[in-house]
Enzyme design. Structure first.
Site, PDB file in Angstrom:
ATOM      1  N   ARG A 130       0.982  -1.364  -0.293  1.00  0.00           N
ATOM      2  CA  ARG A 130      -0.041   0.345  -0.833  1.00  0.00           C
ATOM      3  C   ARG A 130       0.751   0.880   0.113  1.00  0.00           C
ATOM      4  O   ARG A 130       2.077   1.104   0.296  1.00  0.00           O
ATOM      5  CB  ARG A 130      -1.052  -0.240   1.220  1.00  0.00           C
ATOM      6  CG  ARG A 130      -1.789  -1.079   1.518  1.00  0.00           C
ATOM      7  CD  ARG A 130      -2.796  -1.131   2.212  1.00  0.00           C
ATOM      8  NE  ARG A 130      -2.882  -2.671   2.481  1.00  0.00           N
ATOM      9  CZ  ARG A 130      -3.367  -3.167   3.211  1.00  0.00           C
ATOM     10  NH1 ARG A 130      -2.092  -2.820   4.207  1.00  0.00           N
ATOM     11  NH2 ARG A 130      -4.617  -4.520   3.424  1.00  0.00           N
ATOM     12  N   LYS A 155      -1.761  -2.333   8.276  1.00  0.00           N
ATOM     13  CA  LYS A 155      -3.416  -1.813   8.367  1.00  0.00           C
ATOM     14  C   LYS A 155      -3.748  -2.818   9.166  1.00  0.00           C
ATOM     15  O   LYS A 155      -3.020  -4.024   9.383  1.00  0.00           O
ATOM     16  CB  LYS A 155      -3.673  -2.442   7.112  1.00  0.00           C
ATOM     17  CG  LYS A 155      -5.241  -1.720   6.996  1.00  0.00           C
ATOM     18  CD  LYS A 155      -6.468  -1.672   5.538  1.00  0.00           C
ATOM     19  CE  LYS A 155      -7.620  -1.595   5.419  1.00  0.00           C
ATOM     20  NZ  LYS A 155      -8.284  -1.826   4.095  1.00  0.00           N
ATOM     21  N   HIS A 215      -2.591   2.251  -5.510  1.00  0.00           N
ATOM     22  CA  HIS A 215      -3.478   1.071  -5.065  1.00  0.00           C
ATOM     23  C   HIS A 215      -3.471   0.786  -6.797  1.00  0.00           C
ATOM     24  O   HIS A 215      -3.955  -0.918  -5.608  1.00  0.00           O
ATOM     25  CB  HIS A 215      -4.640   1.035  -4.647  1.00  0.00           C
ATOM     26  CG  HIS A 215      -4.910   0.601  -3.780  1.00  0.00           C
ATOM     27  ND1 HIS A 215      -4.214   0.446  -2.099  1.00  0.00           N
ATOM     28  CD2 HIS A 215      -5.774  -0.458  -3.210  1.00  0.00           C
ATOM     29  CE1 HIS A 215      -4.735  -0.543  -1.477  1.00  0.00           C
ATOM     30  NE2 HIS A 215      -5.739  -0.922  -2.077  1.00  0.00           N
ATOM     31  N   ARG A 218      -0.979  -2.114  -6.512  1.00  0.00           N
ATOM     32  CA  ARG A 218      -1.578  -3.205  -5.400  1.00  0.00           C
ATOM     33  C   ARG A 218      -2.038  -4.184  -6.226  1.00  0.00           C
ATOM     34  O   ARG A 218      -1.736  -5.552  -6.015  1.00  0.00           O
ATOM     35  CB  ARG A 218      -1.588  -2.607  -4.153  1.00  0.00           C
ATOM     36  CG  ARG A 218      -1.944  -4.177  -3.273  1.00  0.00           C
ATOM     37  CD  ARG A 218      -2.311  -2.864  -1.775  1.00  0.00           C
ATOM     38  NE  ARG A 218      -3.109  -3.827  -1.400  1.00  0.00           N
ATOM     39  CZ  ARG A 218      -2.483  -4.518   0.131  1.00  0.00           C
ATOM     40  NH1 ARG A 218      -1.137  -4.909  -0.561  1.00  0.00           N
ATOM     41  NH2 ARG A 218      -2.997  -5.414   0.417  1.00  0.00           N
ATOM     42  N   HIS A 241      -4.120  -9.893   4.015  1.00  0.00           N
ATOM     43  CA  HIS A 241      -5.601  -9.599   3.979  1.00  0.00           C
ATOM     44  C   HIS A 241      -5.906 -10.206   5.319  1.00  0.00           C
ATOM     45  O   HIS A 241      -5.813 -11.500   5.196  1.00  0.00           O
ATOM     46  CB  HIS A 241      -6.505 -10.372   2.190  1.00  0.00           C
ATOM     47  CG  HIS A 241      -6.028  -9.043   1.455  1.00  0.00           C
ATOM     48  ND1 HIS A 241      -6.592  -9.749   0.003  1.00  0.00           N
ATOM     49  CD2 HIS A 241      -6.369  -7.685   1.395  1.00  0.00           C
ATOM     50  CE1 HIS A 241      -6.119  -8.338  -0.571  1.00  0.00           C
ATOM     51  NE2 HIS A 241      -6.045  -7.466   0.153  1.00  0.00           N
ATOM     52  N   TYR A 250      -9.193 -10.837  -7.059  1.00  0.00           N
ATOM     53  CA  TYR A 250      -8.545 -10.878  -8.272  1.00  0.00           C
ATOM     54  C   TYR A 250      -8.464 -12.237  -9.073  1.00  0.00           C
ATOM     55  O   TYR A 250      -7.706 -11.739  -9.387  1.00  0.00           O
ATOM     56  CB  TYR A 250      -7.341 -10.616  -7.275  1.00  0.00           C
ATOM     57  CG  TYR A 250      -6.918  -9.380  -6.690  1.00  0.00           C
ATOM     58  CD1 TYR A 250      -7.110  -8.372  -7.178  1.00  0.00           C
ATOM     59  CD2 TYR A 250      -7.239  -9.844  -5.095  1.00  0.00           C
ATOM     60  CE1 TYR A 250      -7.030  -6.589  -6.276  1.00  0.00           C
ATOM     61  CE2 TYR A 250      -6.515  -8.297  -4.514  1.00  0.00           C
ATOM     62  CZ  TYR A 250      -6.532  -6.627  -5.586  1.00  0.00           C
ATOM     63  OH  TYR A 250      -6.714  -6.094  -4.284  1.00  0.00           O
TER      64      TYR A 250
END
Length: 275
Positions: A130, A155, A215, A218, A241, A250
């Site tokens: 990120r 995050k 992003h 990413r 994640h 994805y």
């Protein structure tokens, strides 16, 4: 009541980031200003009408939900009032992320002449980080012997490992001298806005008409790993994640879907049955 101090205190106890606290306070003050009532006079209907006004202004679903969560936190956690417990956020449209092809990524990177700016973009794509994680990297987070690095307190306040592309090893080594890997002004790290401008300008020079931002790189990293056949659990770990459902998005942007052949086309190879 000092709203800011009360919210900040409860946020600290829950380990919230400064960015989240700032967002919550902005939403809380916006609601209080529009409602124009004393705290003890505010009702659930006032909240519903405020959220409805945001919807009428065509604010994104995610924006409306952030306002709702901020107000819920203030009344439920700080004030210990239960008037909002039954309110749910609005359903957000599930849009697929914008993804660049490898050719587009190559073109974008090659338009960047500034060595530091180019390295930042290469790291965004090559490691799937990120933008906030890239700009906060410190030399001590990098292990060039093992070709890996560490996101510290990313995050969700989580640490995780990331891979460093072999092709940028020497470039990274040249930046491992100061406090930050990518320094900005006043001995601080580069800002998120600076990186956003770097990527936007590069996309424009490369003639990319997609909505490209940091992003996007990413998203492209994750999609290209799926294209290469890496296990989803590995990709989930690399991206940090919490839920596999986020990583599964994805699959929908993978080129593997383009290889699927319709069963209708197979019917042409079946001989016609005699009556």
């Amino acid at each position: 009541m000092d709203i800011d101090a009360a919210v900040e205190q409860h946020a600290r106890l829950r380990g919230m980031s400064l960015k989240t606290v700032k967002t919550y306070l902005h939403c809380i003050h916006a609601f209080k200003k529009q409602c124009n009532k004393q705290l003890h006079e505010i009702t659930k209907q006032d909240v519903i009408e405020y959220l409805d006004e945001l919807c009428k202004k065509e604010k994104a679903g995610s924006t409306v939900n952030v306002h709702l969560q901020s107000i819920k936190f203030f009344f439920g956690v700080v004030l210990k009032k239960r008037l909002l417990l039954s309110l749910r956020g609005i359903k957000k449209p599930k849009k697929l992320p914008v993804v660049l092809s490898k050719e587009e990524v190559h073109s974008l990177i090659n338009t960047i002449e500034n060595p530091k700016h180019r390295l930042i973009v290469e790291l965004l794509y090559g490691s799937g980080l990120r933008v906030g994680e890239v700009i906060r990297l410190r030399p001590r987070d990098i292990d060039l012997d093992q070709m890996r690095g560490w996101v510290r307190c990313g995050k969700g306040k989580k640490d995780r490992m990331f891979v460093i592309p072999e092709s940028i090893k020497e470039k990274i080594h040249l930046h491992m001298k100061g406090k930050w890997l990518f320094s900005g002004n006043n001995n601080h790290h580069l800002s998120i806005m600076s990186v956003q401008l770097i990527v936007k300008e590069a996309a424009k020079k490369a003639g990319l008409y997609k909505n490209v931002h940091p992003h996007t790189l990413r998203h492209s990293f994750a999609t290209h790993l799926i294209d290469a056949g890496y296990p989803l659990v590995v990709i989930q770990t690399m991206l940090g994640h919490a839920n596999m459902s986020t990583t599964l998005t994805y699959i929908k942007t993978s080129s593997r879907l383009h290889c699927i052949k319709s069963p209708l086309d197979e019917l042409n190879n079946i001989p016609t049955l005699s009556p």
